[in-house]
Write a protein that holds these residues in place. Structure first.
Motif, PDB file in Angstrom:
ATOM      1  N   THR A   1       0.862  -1.191   0.000  1.00 43.15           N
ATOM      2  CA  THR A   1       0.000   0.000   0.000  1.00 43.15           C
ATOM      3  C   THR A   1       0.900   1.243   0.000  1.00 43.15           C
ATOM      4  N   LYS A   2       0.297   2.375  -0.449  1.00 37.95           N
ATOM      5  CA  LYS A   2       1.067   3.626  -0.469  1.00 37.95           C
ATOM      6  C   LYS A   2       0.345   4.661   0.372  1.00 37.95           C
ATOM      7  N   ARG A   3       1.097   5.455   1.071  1.00 38.19           N
ATOM      8  CA  ARG A   3       0.487   6.517   1.909  1.00 38.19           C
ATOM      9  C   ARG A   3      -0.077   7.646   1.049  1.00 38.19           C
ATOM     10  N   ALA A   4       0.671   8.017   0.005  1.00 35.38           N
ATOM     11  CA  ALA A   4       0.254   9.175  -0.804  1.00 35.38           C
ATOM     12  C   ALA A   4      -0.340   8.708  -2.123  1.00 35.38           C
ATOM     13  N   SER A   5      -1.200   9.543  -2.701  1.00 33.77           N
ATOM     14  CA  SER A   5      -1.783   9.231  -4.007  1.00 33.77           C
ATOM     15  C   SER A   5      -0.724   9.365  -5.082  1.00 33.77           C
ATOM     16  N   PRO A   6      -0.758   8.483  -6.084  1.00 31.17           N
ATOM     17  CA  PRO A   6       0.190   8.629  -7.186  1.00 31.17           C
ATOM     18  C   PRO A   6      -0.014   9.968  -7.898  1.00 31.17           C
ATOM     19  N   LYS A   7       1.080  10.628  -8.243  1.00 31.88           N
ATOM     20  CA  LYS A   7       1.000  11.997  -8.796  1.00 31.88           C
ATOM     21  C   LYS A   7       0.375  12.039 -10.182  1.00 31.88           C
ATOM     22  N   ASP A   8       0.501  10.928 -10.925  1.00 33.40           N
ATOM     23  CA  ASP A   8       0.024  10.959 -12.318  1.00 33.40           C
ATOM     24  C   ASP A   8      -1.420  10.464 -12.452  1.00 33.40           C
ATOM     25  N   GLU A   9      -2.147  10.363 -11.348  1.00 31.91           N
ATOM     26  CA  GLU A   9      -3.548   9.944 -11.434  1.00 31.91           C
ATOM     27  C   GLU A   9      -4.457  11.073 -10.984  1.00 31.91           C
ATOM     28  N   GLU A  10      -5.461  11.394 -11.829  1.00 30.02           N
ATOM     29  CA  GLU A  10      -6.397  12.466 -11.489  1.00 30.02           C
ATOM     30  C   GLU A  10      -7.661  11.924 -10.864  1.00 30.02           C
ATOM     31  N   SER A  11      -8.014  10.692 -11.209  1.00 22.98           N
ATOM     32  CA  SER A  11      -9.325  10.192 -10.792  1.00 22.98           C
ATOM     33  C   SER A  11      -9.252   9.499  -9.437  1.00 22.98           C
ATOM     34  N   LYS A  12     -10.335   9.644  -8.716  1.00 21.46           N
ATOM     35  CA  LYS A  12     -10.444   9.062  -7.378  1.00 21.46           C
ATOM     36  C   LYS A  12     -10.251   7.547  -7.417  1.00 21.46           C
ATOM     37  N   ASN A  13     -10.909   6.870  -8.380  1.00 25.66           N
ATOM     38  CA  ASN A  13     -10.835   5.399  -8.384  1.00 25.66           C
ATOM     39  C   ASN A  13      -9.399   4.931  -8.570  1.00 25.66           C
ATOM     40  N   ALA A  14      -8.658   5.583  -9.475  1.00 25.36           N
ATOM     41  CA  ALA A  14      -7.279   5.168  -9.719  1.00 25.36           C
ATOM     42  C   ALA A  14      -6.403   5.481  -8.512  1.00 25.36           C
ATOM     43  N   GLN A  15      -6.616   6.668  -7.926  1.00 22.60           N
ATOM     44  CA  GLN A  15      -5.810   7.032  -6.754  1.00 22.60           C
ATOM     45  C   GLN A  15      -5.992   6.024  -5.637  1.00 22.60           C
ATOM     46  N   LEU A  16      -7.260   5.705  -5.330  1.00 23.59           N
ATOM     47  CA  LEU A  16      -7.524   4.782  -4.227  1.00 23.59           C
ATOM     48  C   LEU A  16      -7.077   3.359  -4.548  1.00 23.59           C
ATOM     49  N   LEU A  17      -7.415   2.905  -5.756  1.00 28.03           N
ATOM     50  CA  LEU A  17      -7.084   1.515  -6.116  1.00 28.03           C
ATOM     51  C   LEU A  17      -5.570   1.316  -6.196  1.00 28.03           C
ATOM     52  N   GLU A  18      -4.848   2.335  -6.638  1.00 27.70           N
ATOM     53  CA  GLU A  18      -3.383   2.204  -6.677  1.00 27.70           C
ATOM     54  C   GLU A  18      -2.778   2.298  -5.285  1.00 27.70           C
ATOM     55  N   ARG A  19      -3.268   3.241  -4.494  1.00 28.85           N
ATOM     56  CA  ARG A  19      -2.739   3.363  -3.128  1.00 28.85           C
ATOM     57  C   ARG A  19      -2.973   2.095  -2.331  1.00 28.85           C
ATOM     58  N   ALA A  20      -4.143   1.491  -2.513  1.00 31.43           N
ATOM     59  CA  ALA A  20      -4.501   0.311  -1.727  1.00 31.43           C
ATOM     60  C   ALA A  20      -3.913  -0.979  -2.309  1.00 31.43           C
ATOM     61  N   GLY A  21      -3.208  -0.877  -3.431  1.00 33.84           N
ATOM     62  CA  GLY A  21      -2.547  -2.054  -3.997  1.00 33.84           C
ATOM     63  C   GLY A  21      -3.467  -2.992  -4.760  1.00 33.84           C
ATOM     64  N   PHE A  22      -4.494  -2.435  -5.434  1.00 29.90           N
ATOM     65  CA  PHE A  22      -5.396  -3.267  -6.244  1.00 29.90           C
ATOM     66  C   PHE A  22      -4.972  -3.291  -7.710  1.00 29.90           C
ATOM     67  N   ILE A  23      -4.469  -2.148  -8.186  1.00 29.28           N
ATOM     68  CA  ILE A  23      -4.061  -2.061  -9.590  1.00 29.28           C
ATOM     69  C   ILE A  23      -2.747  -1.291  -9.676  1.00 29.28           C
ATOM     70  N   GLN A  24      -2.059  -1.430 -10.791  1.00 25.55           N
ATOM     71  CA  GLN A  24      -0.889  -0.591 -11.026  1.00 25.55           C
ATOM     72  C   GLN A  24      -0.846  -0.169 -12.484  1.00 25.55           C
ATOM     73  N   LYS A  25      -0.598   1.126 -12.678  1.00 28.40           N
ATOM     74  CA  LYS A  25      -0.608   1.671 -14.025  1.00 28.40           C
ATOM     75  C   LYS A  25       0.684   1.306 -14.764  1.00 28.40           C
ATOM     76  N   LEU A  26       0.510   0.854 -16.015  1.00 25.38           N
ATOM     77  CA  LEU A  26       1.677   0.623 -16.870  1.00 25.38           C
ATOM     78  C   LEU A  26       1.875   1.830 -17.785  1.00 25.38           C
ATOM     79  N   SER A  27       0.758   2.280 -18.395  1.00 22.71           N
ATOM     80  CA  SER A  27       0.754   3.553 -19.125  1.00 22.71           C
ATOM     81  C   SER A  27      -0.698   4.021 -19.153  1.00 22.71           C
ATOM     82  N   ALA A  28      -0.939   5.204 -19.723  1.00 26.24           N
ATOM     83  CA  ALA A  28      -2.288   5.782 -19.639  1.00 26.24           C
ATOM     84  C   ALA A  28      -3.356   4.799 -20.131  1.00 26.24           C
TER      85      ALA A  28
END
Ligand code: ATP
Ligand code: MG
Length: 408
Positions: A10-37
């Motif tokens: 899990t990550k404490r901070a939201s990823p800088k390259d994500e604008e949307s709530k779903n991506a921020q939360l899902l990435e922070r919580a370790g559900f998904i990881q972005k490869l490219s846009a």
């Protein structure tokens, strides 16, 4: 599953390259990881959610009489030329073989299915045919900034029904509306059936729209009778609701599914015809029913959360219970729950502080938190708390399983 085995942190901070709530939360919580846009890996927790959503969809499609197939994602150019969509489908990813021949990466599957069914439908006795698949689709989306809501690569269930006449097709279409509502109810998504333009194919078309401030669609929703119309279709704001004459609210929404009659559109292109009772050749009439399974996951994350993190509905949560071990071992309780068939995520990390474990539990959003400490063990108990509650409760260890069965 033991959290110590989950490689995805899990990550404490939201990823800088994500604008949307779903991506921020899902990435922070370790559900998904972005490869490219618009392109994501589903990590262990995320894949469990996606699989649960797809299994709910699958179950309801089977109940509706659908038979599941799996079509290829790589489509030869020729079938797309047959419909004219090699040129006209704007978001089509095109690729070329080093050994000759051009291909499309499938954004939808009418071309493949119609080519396929030509070999299987010849008489009215062969109809209706109801088939579906759940598969990865590719679309060269311009605005791939909304996390799972708009991917360049995404998951979709696409269902197609083929009929001898329009009445049979319309009957099936009506039944499918109910099937869709049953799916969204299980996903705990408030998906409003919304009249839509149906793009290029027909006037009769319905979208399932989830109210959400960050949604891309705009819907007029009647304050009185809840009838909904997509703004794209309605054009200017209707002064009165078509059904009851009431006033409408303008709301933003996420389209999680849509259903529409294809009629004879592609049957003409592929000459998909059958002999009717009188021996006359007629074109097959079809309906099409799409549902974005990865978008549905994004929509759940987008609407079901609070300042601490995600809040999954029990039906799609990656695990039913999140077992936290503080200063007393919980492996015996974990093993017993697993033996009884309960899906448990067991936070057995040795070097993590209590605060970190609690924060992660809130971020990951599993419906029930169970805490084991020296204090609770002294009372032969565990402390339980539901994700959406604030108060905790002590439960006797022998009663945990029945508590879980009752509360989830
Ligand atoms: P939209 O209007 O959002 O672009 P669409 O009307 O083109 O979608 P369809 O081609 O009918 O969508 O696809 C069926 C379903 O697939 C949609 O209702 C949506 O849930 C999902 N979907 C479509 N495009 C995407 C995408 N790029 N990423 C994720 N899901 C998608
Ligand atoms: Mg649409």
């Amino acid at each position: 599953m033991r959290l110590s085995e989950l490689f995805a942190k899990t990550k404490r901070a939201s990823p800088k390259d994500e604008e949307s709530k779903n991506a921020q939360l899902l990435e922070r919580a370790g559900f998904i990881q972005k490869l490219s846009a618009g392109v994501y890996t589903f990590l262990p927790l995320g894949l469990r959610v996606l699989n649960k959503i797809e299994n709910i969809v699958r179950e309801e499609m089977n109940k509706a009489g659908g038979v599941e197939i799996l079509m290829p994602a790589l489509h030869p150019k020729e079938i797309w030329e047959a419909t004219g969509r090699w040129q006209s489908f704007g978001a089509l990813f095109k690729t070329e073989s080093a050994f000759g021949g051009q291909y499309a990466l499938g954004p939808t599957h009418e071309e493949v299915l119609y080519s396929l069914l030509r070999n299987h439908i010849s008489s009215y006795r062969d109809l209706p045919v109801c088939v579906y698949q759940i598969q990865t689709k590719f679309r060269d989306e311009k605005r791939a900034k909304a996390g799972l809501l708009r991917g360049k690569e995404f998951r979709m269930k696409d269902f197609y029904s083929f009929h001898a006449d329009d009445q049979d097709r319309d009957k099936y279409y009506e039944a499918m509306k109910k099937v869709y509502l049953a799916v969204f109810q299980k996903l705990e998504l408030n998906a409003i059936p919304t009249a839509a333009g149906g793009g290029t194919f027909s006037e009769l078309s319905m979208e399932f729209q989830v109210p959400c401030e960050s949604g891309e669609d705009v819907v007029y929703l009647c304050k009185k009778c809840n009838e909904a119309v997509n703004k794209e279709l309605a054009g200017s704001a209707p002064s009165k609701c078509r059904s009851c004459g009431g006033g409408a609210d303008e709301i933003k929404t996420i389209e999680v599914g849509n259903i529409f009659p294809l009629k004879e559109k592609f049957a003409k292109d592929f000459n998909l015809s059958f002999k009717d009772k009188n021996g006359n050749a007629r074109l097959v009439s079809a309906g099409c029913y799409g549902l974005g399974t990865s978008r549905a996951m994004g929509a759940i994350a987008e609407v079901m959360n609070d300042e601490k993190g995600l809040r999954w509905p029990g039906s799609v949560a990656p695990f039913k219970a999140h077992l936290i071990e503080l200063d007393a071992g919980a492996s015996k309780i974990y093993k017993e729950l697993v033996a009884k068939g309960t899906e448990v995520l067991y936070d057995d990390r040795a070097g993590s502080a209590a605060g970190e474990k609690f924060a992660d539990a809130d971020l990951i959003g599993i419906p029930l938190r169970i805490v084991v400490s020296k204090k609770t063990i002294a009372k032969n108990s565990v402390e339980v708390k539901r994700r959406y509650d604030v108060q905790t409760e002590l439960i006797k260890i022998p009663d945990i399983y029945s508590y879980i069965s009752k509360n989830l």
